[in-house]
Design a protein around this motif. Sequence first.
Motif, short mmCIF file in Angstrom:
data_model
loop_
_atom_site.label_atom_id
_atom_site.label_comp_id
_atom_site.label_asym_id
_atom_site.label_seq_id
_atom_site.Cartn_x
_atom_site.Cartn_y
_atom_site.Cartn_z
N HIS A 442 0.84 -1.20 0.00
CA HIS A 442 0.00 0.00 0.00
C HIS A 442 0.88 1.25 0.00
CE1 HIS A 442 -4.23 -1.52 0.93
NE2 HIS A 442 -3.51 -2.59 0.64
N ASN A 443 0.25 2.38 -0.26
CA ASN A 443 1.01 3.63 -0.33
C ASN A 443 1.72 3.93 0.99
OD1 ASN A 443 0.84 4.86 -2.98
ND2 ASN A 443 -1.37 4.93 -2.64
N ILE A 444 2.84 4.63 0.87
CA ILE A 444 3.73 4.84 2.00
C ILE A 444 3.92 6.32 2.33
CG2 ILE A 444 6.16 4.57 2.71
CD1 ILE A 444 6.04 1.79 1.33
N GLN A 445 3.82 7.18 1.33
CA GLN A 445 3.96 8.61 1.60
C GLN A 445 3.14 9.41 0.59
OE1 GLN A 445 8.07 9.90 1.11
NE2 GLN A 445 8.43 8.28 -0.39
N ARG A 446 2.85 10.66 0.96
CA ARG A 446 2.11 11.58 0.11
C ARG A 446 2.94 12.86 0.01
NH1 ARG A 446 -3.12 11.55 2.46
NH2 ARG A 446 -3.81 9.98 0.96
N TYR A 447 3.29 13.26 -1.22
CA TYR A 447 4.27 14.32 -1.39
C TYR A 447 3.81 15.32 -2.45
CZ TYR A 447 5.60 11.94 -5.73
OH TYR A 447 5.58 11.38 -6.99
N VAL A 448 4.59 16.39 -2.59
CA VAL A 448 4.28 17.45 -3.54
C VAL A 448 5.22 17.32 -4.74
CG1 VAL A 448 4.09 19.94 -3.90
CG2 VAL A 448 3.57 18.96 -1.65
N THR A 449 4.65 17.35 -5.94
CA THR A 449 5.45 17.26 -7.15
C THR A 449 6.09 18.61 -7.48
OG1 THR A 449 3.63 17.86 -8.62
CG2 THR A 449 3.84 15.52 -8.04
N LYS A 450 6.99 18.59 -8.46
CA LYS A 450 7.67 19.82 -8.85
C LYS A 450 6.70 20.87 -9.38
CE LYS A 450 12.14 17.68 -9.95
NZ LYS A 450 13.14 17.41 -11.02
N ASP A 451 5.61 20.40 -10.01
CA ASP A 451 4.66 21.38 -10.56
C ASP A 451 3.56 21.74 -9.58
OD1 ASP A 451 3.31 19.00 -10.63
OD2 ASP A 451 2.60 19.19 -12.69
N GLY A 452 3.73 21.33 -8.30
CA GLY A 452 2.86 21.84 -7.26
C GLY A 452 1.53 21.15 -7.09
#
Length: 702
Positions: A442-452
């Motif tokens: 299952h998913n492990i982290q939630r992050y912000v991409t370079k394009d926001g």
Amino acid sequence: MQIESESDTMKHLYTIAITIVCLLVTAPAHAQEKVYDIVIYGGTSGGVAAAVQAKRMGKSVILIEPTKFLGGLTTGGLGATDIGNKGAIGGISREFYQRIRKHYDDESNWKHEKKSDFKGSGHAPNDDAGWTFEPHVALAIMNAFIAENQIPVIYGQRLDLKNGVKKQGTRITAITMESGHTYAGRMFIDATYEGDLMAKAGVSYHVGREANKTYGETLNGIQVGNATKHQFARKVDPYVKPGDPTSGLVPRVTAEHPGVDGEGDHKVQAYNYRLCATDRPENRRPWPKPANYDEKQYELLLRNFEAGDLRRPWNPVLMPNRKTDSNNNFAFSTDNIGMNYDYPDGDYATREKIVQEHIDYQQGLMWTLANHPRVPREIRDHFTTWGLAKDEFLDSDNWPRQLYVREARRMIGQYVMTEANCRGSRIAQMSVGMAAYTMDSHNIQRYVTKDGHVLNEGDVQVGGFPPYPIDYGSIVPKAGQCANLFVPVCLSSSHIAFGSIRMEPVFMVMGQSAATAAAMAIDDNVDVQQVDYAKLRIRLLADKQVLEWTGPRAGSAQSIAVRDVKGIVVDDTQVEREGFDHTGHTVGPFIGVGYRHDGGENRGKQWIRFTPDLPAAGKYEVRLAYSTHANRATNVPVAITHAGGKTEVKVDQKKPPTVDKAFVSLGVFTFEKGKAGSVQIGNAEVNGFVIADAVVFVAVAE
């Protein structure tokens, strides 16, 4: 103690069962003096199976469960049995599911719907077992197992994490609880989801994801490139003030960079609760709203709806009597991503805070979906027709008792199960049971991409392979660390292989095998690492464990198992590469569970190298495997490095392979013994997609 049972015929049996159990659950005053043959810490499904088998082996046993109920996830809401191929399950594990079938064969046990109206799965007419069930039915069957075998159970006792394990040399002599009660034994089994006994006994373990290079894998470590499942389908702004990075991030998003694909980290796949919900008004209670409800915790969910994603963010699998086992689904759902990293090695206070955080989060999520005005009306209408089942989990306000600890510690034992075991390119030689599920993280982290915008990372779902054996060495520590401990739940496995193994039926299988081996170690007066496997195998088979797969080798009509290919096979799971990050399994035939390709991009910058370990010098025919399609390149550059130098050829991958319908011959070449030779595929100046599946080296008679 209250029985939650529906059948009048079963009530009598279960009442007797619980009466016996209750007589046994109080720790005897002389517990410190008695030496049990086998002490089991953890009353999960694996712990119960181990206790039953220990008794059947004629050994004295005690089962210690830190909570007040048995069965772990099996009785805690996970009624939709995950296994893949159910033919891989035997022994006590299958007995459990056969009892499930017997229960639901009785029409009187269908209180909220007719048996004939059941639209769910898991109860095929020609199957001897039932695979979907209500929590209280599973608990009653677990308790009956204990009562029938007169197994003493100690409830509500937790291991002292500071001074709880006493050892003489490499052998545990006794374990002590926080209460001060001590239980001495000749053999010990850690059947918990957390692996506390294992860790405090000085056994090596790992938390988080290993790097791909650690065990030569492709699906371990950080997986940004595979982030396609349970993902945001719309671009969702993660900033408190949309478009303004200086305003900070909304809750449940990390500012930390996700990392480099294939590298390891300390992070753990998400936990959640498997919800037993119902849409029967007479048995339904509304979703509870936590006292500390904070709508800001669900801002991403609300923005995702507003961005146009109208998918219902849960997966309610139907159980008998109009109930569900409801799991995570899509981008923002019941998985509490990123909030459990400290759980595996945490003390009890740390874990209790994490558990409560998960309860608050998931209760608040369900209330939001049913009530918040920013949730689309059709979504709210759906969730208000469902609610918690009033007749389940009576002692915990109808909320599941067990947090789904999908992964915590994993032992580093005598044998480490890896991706190669799942794919069939590495075969465990001392099988103690089978695994059969997809490699599932299952998913492990939630992050912000370079394009926001926001994305999830960590979800991996790769299957298509047949059941495969689990090695005895994966349930015992390394020699020299602990001589009388078995670990059937937090067993020795890489992160991604554990994603396939970590299923409740398999934990029961491993628990039974561990108890069988423990009894034999006692009888033969040997360390667990020295148990006679040949003798163990005979007993496991006699007890109806499934140790080998004799069904179809391929998990797909398109797949050819590595073991069925003539010659020395180097699969795409065993390569060095730069690029070729894309995987596929839709066009066959292919070797193993799929193939790699270049994605039709970065021409001239991608390569993949297949290096065999040849047993002897000599001539070998080199065969290349690929699946053909109209979008393939007709001019794929392939370089064969051999004893005479390097030969370069071009392969037309639009043409169907002619050798065994999967390979094309690249020619016959002379090679040195060992790893001096190789085959490298590139994508320079190609006119289509480049496929890299497998290379086979077939010895040619001189």
